[in-house]
Design a protein around this motif. Structure first.
Motif, mmCIF file in Angstrom:
data_model
loop_
_atom_site.group_PDB
_atom_site.id
_atom_site.type_symbol
_atom_site.label_atom_id
_atom_site.label_comp_id
_atom_site.label_asym_id
_atom_site.label_seq_id
_atom_site.Cartn_x
_atom_site.Cartn_y
_atom_site.Cartn_z
ATOM 1 N N LEU A 68 0.866 -1.228 0.020
ATOM 2 C CA LEU A 68 -0.058 0.143 0.019
ATOM 3 C C LEU A 68 0.806 1.220 -0.011
ATOM 4 O O LEU A 68 1.988 1.092 0.799
ATOM 5 N N GLN A 69 0.369 2.207 -0.681
ATOM 6 C CA GLN A 69 1.153 3.583 -0.617
ATOM 7 C C GLN A 69 0.157 4.686 -0.046
ATOM 8 O O GLN A 69 -0.691 4.817 -0.704
ATOM 9 N N VAL A 70 0.648 5.289 0.859
ATOM 10 C CA VAL A 70 -0.334 6.076 1.529
ATOM 11 C C VAL A 70 0.611 7.369 1.494
ATOM 12 O O VAL A 70 1.510 7.656 2.294
ATOM 13 N N LEU A 71 0.012 8.624 0.674
ATOM 14 C CA LEU A 71 0.816 9.885 0.665
ATOM 15 C C LEU A 71 2.334 9.699 0.604
ATOM 16 O O LEU A 71 3.056 10.467 1.118
ATOM 17 N N GLY A 72 2.743 8.685 -0.407
ATOM 18 C CA GLY A 72 4.276 8.712 -0.643
ATOM 19 C C GLY A 72 5.024 7.527 0.244
ATOM 20 O O GLY A 72 6.123 7.381 -0.254
ATOM 21 N N LYS A 73 4.217 7.107 1.122
ATOM 22 C CA LYS A 73 5.028 6.114 2.184
ATOM 23 C C LYS A 73 4.402 4.550 1.732
ATOM 24 O O LYS A 73 3.288 4.390 1.513
ATOM 25 N N SER A 74 5.504 3.994 1.458
ATOM 26 C CA SER A 74 5.242 2.367 1.243
ATOM 27 C C SER A 74 4.914 1.560 2.610
ATOM 28 O O SER A 74 5.929 1.838 3.600
ATOM 29 N N PHE A 75 3.767 0.976 2.621
ATOM 30 C CA PHE A 75 3.350 -0.023 3.535
ATOM 31 C C PHE A 75 3.557 -1.450 2.961
ATOM 32 O O PHE A 75 2.685 -1.595 2.112
ATOM 33 N N VAL A 76 4.410 -2.371 3.579
ATOM 34 C CA VAL A 76 4.302 -3.473 2.993
ATOM 35 C C VAL A 76 3.994 -4.623 3.985
ATOM 36 O O VAL A 76 4.632 -4.595 5.176
ATOM 37 N N ILE A 77 2.601 -5.262 3.712
ATOM 38 C CA ILE A 77 2.345 -6.263 4.716
ATOM 39 C C ILE A 77 2.709 -7.676 4.301
ATOM 40 O O ILE A 77 2.588 -8.319 3.354
ATOM 41 N N LEU A 78 3.250 -8.449 5.340
ATOM 42 C CA LEU A 78 3.670 -9.709 5.161
ATOM 43 C C LEU A 78 2.837 -10.785 5.767
ATOM 44 O O LEU A 78 2.565 -10.914 6.743
ATOM 45 N N ASN A 79 2.097 -11.716 5.037
ATOM 46 C CA ASN A 79 1.182 -12.555 5.378
ATOM 47 C C ASN A 79 1.361 -13.838 5.581
ATOM 48 O O ASN A 79 0.502 -14.724 5.769
#
Length: 507
Positions: A68-79
Motif C-alpha cells: 500500500l502506498q499512503v501519501l508517498g509512504k510504502s506499507f508492506v504487509i507480510l502475510n
C-alpha cells in the motif's frame, strides 16, 4: 486567501507525489496491492478495524506480500511465515529498524521504550541488558516466584471465581511487579496494577494507520479546538498513563533504596550495577528505569491476554480440557501440584499453551519494522523507509501450516504422544521476528505453562448455564487493536474432586 493549513497540506501532498516519482526504480515494480488514488494513494484502503483480517483477505488477491502506498509512504504487509522469515529474519540487517511514530512521540514513548526504539547503539544497549535477565538460562531463577504466583492464583480462584478475569490479571501482574521492582502487591485493586491496565489501553495509539497524523505529521501542530484534533487530547491522556508506568514504581523503589530497603528485583540489580565502581559494569539509571517499565508494561498484559484465551478455549472445547487432565493425573498424580520438571512429560499441556498462543495472538499485526535501505524481493522493489508489517494473525491462521485454523486444536502439535517437531511453533511468529523478537518470550512461555498446568490439575472450567439449564457459550472472538483480547465472558470454576485438597495444602 488560502489558510496556512491549506498551504501546508498542499505542500505535503506535492512532496508526497515527488517522493513517489523519485523513489520508484524504473526497472522494478512495487509488490502487488490495491490500486490507489492520485496523490493520496491507498489512504482509503488502510483498515482501522481488524486490519489483520482485511490484509489476509487482500493477500488472496495480491499474494503474500501486499503493498500500500499512503501519501508517498510504502506499507508492506507480510502475510505468510515464509515471506516474514525471508525479510525479517534472513535480512534482519535491513529490516530491524522501527518507523518514527508521531503518536508515539506525542505520548512520550520514543525516548525510552525499547520496543519502539530506532535500531542503533541505544537500542543495542537496552537489548543486551534485557537479555542478561531473560535468556533461557536466567529465567530458571524465576521459577520459585512463578510457582508461588500460580499457587496463589489457584487459591483465589478456589475462594471466589466470580471476577476471575481480574483475578488472573492480578496474579500475572503482581508477579511481574515483584520480579521487576521487588514490590509486593496483595490487593487486587493495587495502583500498580491499575497503571499496567491503563498503559495497555493506551497502546491503542500505536495501531498502524489508525491516526491521520502519522501520514501528515504537521497535523500535530493544529489547535486542539479544531474539528478532527481530538487525537491531540487523546495522546495527552495516554502520555499521562505511560509517564505513570515509567515513573511511579521506579520512584517508589528509589525512595525505598534511600531508606536502605533493597528488595531482590531486576531493577535493583541494574541500579546496583549503576552505582558500582566499575563504569562498564552496567547501564545508566535512565536505561534501568526504562527497561523496568518496558518489562512491567509489556509482560503483564500480553501474558494476561493469553490466559484469557486459555479460559475461553476450555469453555468451548471441554474434550481438550478432559484430555489434558487425564495426562496430568497420569504424570503428576493426586498428591501434588505440577512443577516445571513435569513439562517434558506433559506434551499435551504444552500443546495447549502453543495453541492458545496461535489461536488468538496478542499482537495481531506485531510491531511494524522499517527498512533502512532499498531492497528487492522476488523482483519487487521495497524502498528505504518502508513500513513492513508482519501480519502475525494471518501467519498463525495459515491453513497450510495449521489446517482448520479457526478451530482450537492442540492435537495439531502432537504426534505419537509427543510434540511434533514438524509443525511450525507459533512462538516463531507470535513473539516477533529477527533482531526485534521479544526478549521475554521464554519467561512468558514458562509462566503460561505453569499456570495452565496448575489450573487444569486442580480446577474444572465450565460454561455458565441459564435458568433452563442450557450452557451459555461465549463467542470465540477477540477485540481489535494493537493488543487483542477475547471479549469479556463468564464461566464457572469448580474444584476437581481428585485434587481439591491440593490448593489449601500448597497455599
Amino acid at each position: 486567501m488560502p489558510s496556512l493549513y491549506t498551504v501546508l497540506g498542499v505542500s505535503v501532498l506535492a512532496g508526497a507525489v515527488l517522493v513517489v516519482l523519485l523513489r520508484q526504480r524504473p526497472h522494478l515494480r512495487y509488490p502487488p496491492g490495491p490500486k490507489g488514488w492520485p496523490i493520496i494513494g491507498n489512504v482509503l484502503d488502510v483498515p482501522t478495524v481488524y486490519p489483520e483480517r482485511i490484509y489476509k483477505e487482500m493477500s488472496k488477491t495480491y499474494g503474500p506480500v501486499v503493498h500500500l502506498q499512503v501519501l508517498g509512504k510504502s506499507f508492506v504487509i507480510l502475510n505468510t511465515a515464509k515471506v516474514a522469515t525471508d525479510l525479517l529474519e534472513s535480512r534482519s540487517a535491513i529490516y530491524s529498524d522501527r518507523m518514527p511514530s508521531v503518536m508515539a512521540s506525542m505520548m512520550g514513548l520514543d525516548p525510552w521504550n525499547t520496543v519502539l526504539m530506532r535500531y542503533g547503539p541505544t537500542w543495542r544497549t537496552h537489548r543486551k541488558e534485557i537479555y542478561q535477565h531473560f535468556n533461557i538460562e536466567a529465567i530458571r531463577a524465576y521459577q520459585p516466584l512463578q510457582l508461588r504466583k500460580a499457587h496463589e492464583l489457584l487459591q483465589r480462584l478456589r475462594n471466589d471465581s466470580s471476577d476471575f478475569l481480574r483475578t488472573i490479571h492480578f496474579a500475572i501482574g503482581s508477579g511481574i511487579i515483584e520480579l521487576c521492582y521487588g514490590l509486593t502487591v496483595d490487593d487486587i485493586d493495587n495502583s500498580y496494577l491499575s497503571i499496567a491496565r491503563k498503559s495497555a489501553a493506551a497502546a491503542e495509539g500505536l495501531v498502524s494507520g489508525a491516526f491521520l497524523v502519522e501520514f501528515l505529521p504537521f497535523l500535530r501542530h493544529i489547535p486542539t479546538w479544531l474539528p478532527g484534533a481530538g487525537f491531540k487530547q487523546q495522546a495527552a491522556e495516554w502520555k499521562e498513563d505511560f509517564d505513570a508506568l515509567l515513573c511511579i514504581p521506579f520512584n517508589d523503589v528509589k525512595a525505598a533504596r534511600k531508606k536502605g530497603h533493597v528488595l531482590p528485583s531486576i531493577l535493583n540489580q541494574m541500579l546496583d550495577k549503576c552505582s558500582s565502581a566499575d563504569p562498564a559494569g552496567g547501564v545508566d539509571e535512565g536505561v534501568a528505569q526504562a527497561l523496568a517499565a518496558v518489562i512491567y508494561g509489556a509482560g503483564a498484559d500480553t501474558t494476561y491476554s493469553t490466559m484469557q484465551t486459555f479460559f475461553l478455549a476450555m469453555i468451548l472445547y471441554p474434550d481438550v480440557q478432559r484430555k489434558a487432565q487425564e495426562q496430568l493425573d497420569s504424570v503428576v498424580g493426586s498428591g501434588r501440584l505440577p512443577d516445571f520438571s513435569d513439562r517434558p512429560s506433559l506434551p499435551y499441556v504444552d500443546a495447549i499453551v502453543k495453541e492458545c498462543t496461535r489461536w488468538m495472538p496478542v499482537l495481531p499485526l506485531g510491531v511494524p519494522h522499517t527498512s533502512i535501505t532499498d531492497d528487492e524481493y522476488n523482483g519487487c522493489f521495497i524502498p528505504k523507509g518502508s513500513v513492513v508489517i508482519p501480519n502475525q494473525w494471518a501467519i498463525l491462521h495459515d491453513p497450510d501450516d495449521y489446517p482448520e485454523p479457526e478451530l482450537f486444536n492442540p492435537d495439531r502439535f502432537t504426534q505419537d504422544g509427543k510434540l511434533n517437531p514438524n509443525v511450525r511453533d507459533p512462538a516463531t511468529a507470535a513473539f516477533g521476528f529477527g533482531r526485534r523478537i521479544c526478549a521475554g518470550r521464554h519467561f512468558s512461555d514458562a509462566t503460561l505453562f505453569i499456570n495452565v498446568a496448575s489450573i487444569l490439575h486442580v480446577l474444572n472450567i465450565r460454561p455458565k448455564h441459564n435458568e433452563h439449564g442450557t450452557p451459555i457459550l461465549p463467542e470465540a472472538k477477540a477485540t481489535s487493536g494493537f493488543f487483542s483480547y477475547p471479549f469479556p465472558f463468564e464461566c464457572d470454576i469448580i474444584p476437581r474432586m481428585s485434587a481439591e485438597n491440593l490448593i489449601a495444602d500448597n497455599h
